[in-house]
Design a protein around this motif. Sequence first.
Motif, PDB file in Angstrom:
ATOM      1  N   SER A   1       0.930  -0.967  -0.082  1.00 17.05           N
ATOM      2  CA  SER A   1      -0.217  -0.205   0.209  1.00 17.05           C
ATOM      3  C   SER A   1       0.983   1.561  -0.060  1.00 17.05           C
ATOM      4  O   SER A   1       2.223   0.685  -0.101  1.00 17.05           O
ATOM      5  CB  SER A   1      -0.838   0.023   0.851  1.00 17.05           C
ATOM      6  OG  SER A   1      -0.266  -0.121   2.597  1.00 17.05           O
TER       7      SER A   1
ATOM      8  N   GLU B   1       0.484   2.118   6.652  1.00 14.94           N
ATOM      9  CA  GLU B   1      -1.089   2.264   7.201  1.00 14.94           C
ATOM     10  C   GLU B   1      -1.370   1.439   8.332  1.00 14.94           C
ATOM     11  O   GLU B   1      -1.627   1.723   9.234  1.00 14.94           O
ATOM     12  CB  GLU B   1      -2.547   3.048   6.175  1.00 14.94           C
ATOM     13  CG  GLU B   1      -3.172   3.450   7.526  1.00 14.94           C
ATOM     14  CD  GLU B   1      -4.824   3.687   7.160  1.00 14.94           C
ATOM     15  OE1 GLU B   1      -6.071   3.792   7.102  1.00 14.94           O
ATOM     16  OE2 GLU B   1      -4.760   4.507   5.290  1.00 14.94           O
ATOM     17  N   GLU B   2      -1.189   0.413   7.962  1.00 15.77           N
ATOM     18  CA  GLU B   2      -1.060  -1.169   8.841  1.00 15.77           C
ATOM     19  C   GLU B   2       0.142  -1.545   8.817  1.00 15.77           C
ATOM     20  O   GLU B   2      -0.239  -3.447   9.526  1.00 15.77           O
ATOM     21  CB  GLU B   2      -2.285  -1.681   8.753  1.00 15.77           C
ATOM     22  CG  GLU B   2      -3.672  -0.667   8.566  1.00 15.77           C
ATOM     23  CD  GLU B   2      -5.337  -1.012   8.413  1.00 15.77           C
ATOM     24  OE1 GLU B   2      -4.993  -2.576   8.520  1.00 15.77           O
ATOM     25  OE2 GLU B   2      -6.486  -0.300   8.432  1.00 15.77           O
ATOM     26  N   SER B   3       1.035  -1.539   8.218  1.00 18.49           N
ATOM     27  CA  SER B   3       2.018  -1.899   8.797  1.00 18.49           C
ATOM     28  C   SER B   3       4.072  -1.566   8.576  1.00 18.49           C
ATOM     29  O   SER B   3       3.705  -0.365   8.079  1.00 18.49           O
ATOM     30  CB  SER B   3       2.319  -3.286   8.064  1.00 18.49           C
ATOM     31  OG  SER B   3       1.532  -2.446   6.549  1.00 18.49           O
TER      32      SER B   3
ATOM     33  N   THR C   1       8.779  -7.076   9.270  1.00 20.68           N
ATOM     34  CA  THR C   1       7.475  -6.483   9.358  1.00 20.68           C
ATOM     35  C   THR C   1       7.039  -6.538  10.351  1.00 20.68           C
ATOM     36  O   THR C   1       6.466  -7.809  10.850  1.00 20.68           O
ATOM     37  CB  THR C   1       7.354  -7.329   8.009  1.00 20.68           C
ATOM     38  OG1 THR C   1       7.698  -7.610   6.600  1.00 20.68           O
ATOM     39  CG2 THR C   1       5.855  -6.990   7.817  1.00 20.68           C
TER      40      THR C   1
ATOM     41  N   LEU D   1       3.075  -6.281  11.050  1.00 14.43           N
ATOM     42  CA  LEU D   1       2.357  -6.643  10.683  1.00 14.43           C
ATOM     43  C   LEU D   1       0.339  -6.122  11.795  1.00 14.43           C
ATOM     44  O   LEU D   1       1.263  -6.241  12.987  1.00 14.43           O
ATOM     45  CB  LEU D   1       1.626  -7.420  10.139  1.00 14.43           C
ATOM     46  CG  LEU D   1       2.433  -8.247   8.965  1.00 14.43           C
ATOM     47  CD1 LEU D   1       1.976  -9.104   8.788  1.00 14.43           C
ATOM     48  CD2 LEU D   1       2.072  -7.522   7.696  1.00 14.43           C
ATOM     49  N   ASP D   2      -0.340  -5.803  10.936  1.00 12.58           N
ATOM     50  CA  ASP D   2      -1.388  -5.556  12.070  1.00 12.58           C
ATOM     51  C   ASP D   2      -1.799  -3.976  12.502  1.00 12.58           C
ATOM     52  O   ASP D   2      -1.703  -4.336  14.015  1.00 12.58           O
ATOM     53  CB  ASP D   2      -2.190  -6.909  12.554  1.00 12.58           C
ATOM     54  CG  ASP D   2      -2.442  -7.655  11.635  1.00 12.58           C
ATOM     55  OD1 ASP D   2      -3.162  -7.232  10.727  1.00 12.58           O
ATOM     56  OD2 ASP D   2      -1.912  -9.048  11.551  1.00 12.58           O
ATOM     57  N   THR D   3       0.068  -3.292  12.880  1.00 12.05           N
ATOM     58  CA  THR D   3      -0.314  -2.259  13.922  1.00 12.05           C
ATOM     59  C   THR D   3      -1.638  -1.112  13.370  1.00 12.05           C
ATOM     60  O   THR D   3      -2.577  -1.698  12.788  1.00 12.05           O
ATOM     61  CB  THR D   3       1.000  -0.949  12.992  1.00 12.05           C
ATOM     62  OG1 THR D   3       0.589  -0.554  11.748  1.00 12.05           O
ATOM     63  CG2 THR D   3       2.345  -1.779  13.316  1.00 12.05           C
ATOM     64  N   PRO D   4      -2.149  -0.743  14.430  1.00 13.09           N
ATOM     65  CA  PRO D   4      -3.316   0.436  14.294  1.00 13.09           C
ATOM     66  C   PRO D   4      -3.422   1.079  13.226  1.00 13.09           C
ATOM     67  O   PRO D   4      -1.907   1.446  12.656  1.00 13.09           O
ATOM     68  CB  PRO D   4      -3.204   0.704  16.044  1.00 13.09           C
ATOM     69  CG  PRO D   4      -2.444  -0.329  17.018  1.00 13.09           C
ATOM     70  CD  PRO D   4      -1.552  -0.669  15.855  1.00 13.09           C
ATOM     71  N   PRO D   5      -4.587   1.176  13.005  1.00 15.48           N
ATOM     72  CA  PRO D   5      -4.636   2.455  11.569  1.00 15.48           C
ATOM     73  C   PRO D   5      -3.786   3.674  12.309  1.00 15.48           C
ATOM     74  O   PRO D   5      -4.233   4.290  13.007  1.00 15.48           O
ATOM     75  CB  PRO D   5      -6.090   2.139  11.142  1.00 15.48           C
ATOM     76  CG  PRO D   5      -6.705   1.428  11.633  1.00 15.48           C
ATOM     77  CD  PRO D   5      -5.765   1.025  13.134  1.00 15.48           C
ATOM     78  N   ASN D   6      -3.346   3.854  10.897  1.00 15.64           N
ATOM     79  CA  ASN D   6      -1.899   5.178  10.923  1.00 15.64           C
ATOM     80  C   ASN D   6      -1.806   5.060   9.561  1.00 15.64           C
ATOM     81  O   ASN D   6      -1.340   6.054   9.047  1.00 15.64           O
ATOM     82  CB  ASN D   6      -0.517   4.707  11.393  1.00 15.64           C
ATOM     83  CG  ASN D   6       0.481   5.689  11.881  1.00 15.64           C
ATOM     84  OD1 ASN D   6      -0.066   6.914  12.295  1.00 15.64           O
ATOM     85  ND2 ASN D   6       1.552   5.256  12.195  1.00 15.64           N
TER      86      ASN D   6
ATOM     87  N   SER E   1      -2.415   2.062  19.709  1.00 13.30           N
ATOM     88  CA  SER E   1      -4.525   2.535  19.308  1.00 13.30           C
ATOM     89  C   SER E   1      -4.502   3.563  18.426  1.00 13.30           C
ATOM     90  O   SER E   1      -3.380   4.285  18.479  1.00 13.30           O
ATOM     91  CB  SER E   1      -4.620   2.588  20.831  1.00 13.30           C
ATOM     92  OG  SER E   1      -5.750   2.701  20.187  1.00 13.30           O
TER      93      SER E   1
END
Length: 410
Positions: free
Chosen positions: A76, A93-95, A109, A111-116, A137
């Motif tokens: 992305s 945005e999310e990784s 990597t 992965l699945d970080t909070p939406p940024n 968060s």
Amino acid sequence: CSSLAIGTTTGYRLFSLSSVEQLDQVHESNEIPDVYIVERLFSSSLVVVVSHAKPQQMNVYHFKKGTEICNYSYSSNILSIRLNRQRLVVCLEESIYIHNIKDMKLLKTILDTPPNPTGLCALSINHANSYLAYPGSATSGEIALYDGNTLKAACTIPAHDGPLAALTFNSTGSKLASASEKGTVIRVFSIPGGQKLYEFRRGMKRYVNISSLVFSMDSQFLCASSNTETVHIFKLEHLTDSRPEEPPTWSGYMGKMFQAATNYLPAQVSGMMNQDRAFATVRLHISGQRNICALSTIQKLPRLLVTTSDGHLYIYNLDPQDGGECVLIKKHSLLGSGKMEENKENDLQPPLPQSYAATVARQSSVPSTSTMPGYSEDGGALRGEVIPEHEFATGPVCLDDENEFPPVSI
């Protein structure tokens, strides 16, 4: 804070910040249009560029030789890039992707970080403490701290009630400052423990967008700018520790009573009492524009630098003793006299100015003959071609920037 990088609709430009009166353009490239990320490895020849034309691709160049070192594509759009002598971090945005800067190999990597959606993250410029901070968060002001050297999570810091808006490390990676979307309170934490060290109140009357948060290289000052016309500079000092014994006056007595009372009040209340106001301020001529600030030493004096999205660099004098209102001493145009200064806000998107590394690595007992092609370290000068391999090792020593990398006189 020895150079400035700007992205434009036609490419990108790099400037040396060694003089107040003269702004020296180190490099200009028009090969890639609509550059919205340009990050330089300190004052070296390595530069990382991302364009709106290919927002999922990172291009790494040696700009002195005019060659591309490599490029990487991601799943992305790339939102931000941070780098030091050990790591290159790419934030989506999310990784988050962590590369070894020596060979650009992908190490980790997250992965699945909070939406940024803004790509908020910070990387310590001290490669011996390659800590990475990013939002833990999407709904609260939780900071996730990650060790970029060991590639393991370090801790989680509950910094603010609301979502985060700004993060920055000091030059040694021992302190982390943060602000929330409200922008009223700025907090400073110890790293890696996460204990709160300082709390500064930027203002109570209105919420603001903190666009830039940066330490001075000696970690004595912290600067915050926003979408308002005021830039705040806070001094990191414990007044209660350094204040001489007060005379037995009524006001002195009440002050001590007030301090003693904070030990018995709820933490939220006593915290409010211990907040400090700004040590120095700047009133910009404009408001509502995106701007980036830096605290730097230019020609042996402390300066505040403000770059605005309409293409100007403002240089102010900072009084390190008395603070107060900073005085504007120079205004530079970054777009050149031949170009109309009618660019929209997104035409210029300067990154956070990367501070010059306060540390480099200690040379090993057996000097390595290998060098990394394309990495020149010259303190903003226009010479040099390589950074020796030993400079990428661990075990930093402090350098005197002025003696090791003297300003260039053109």
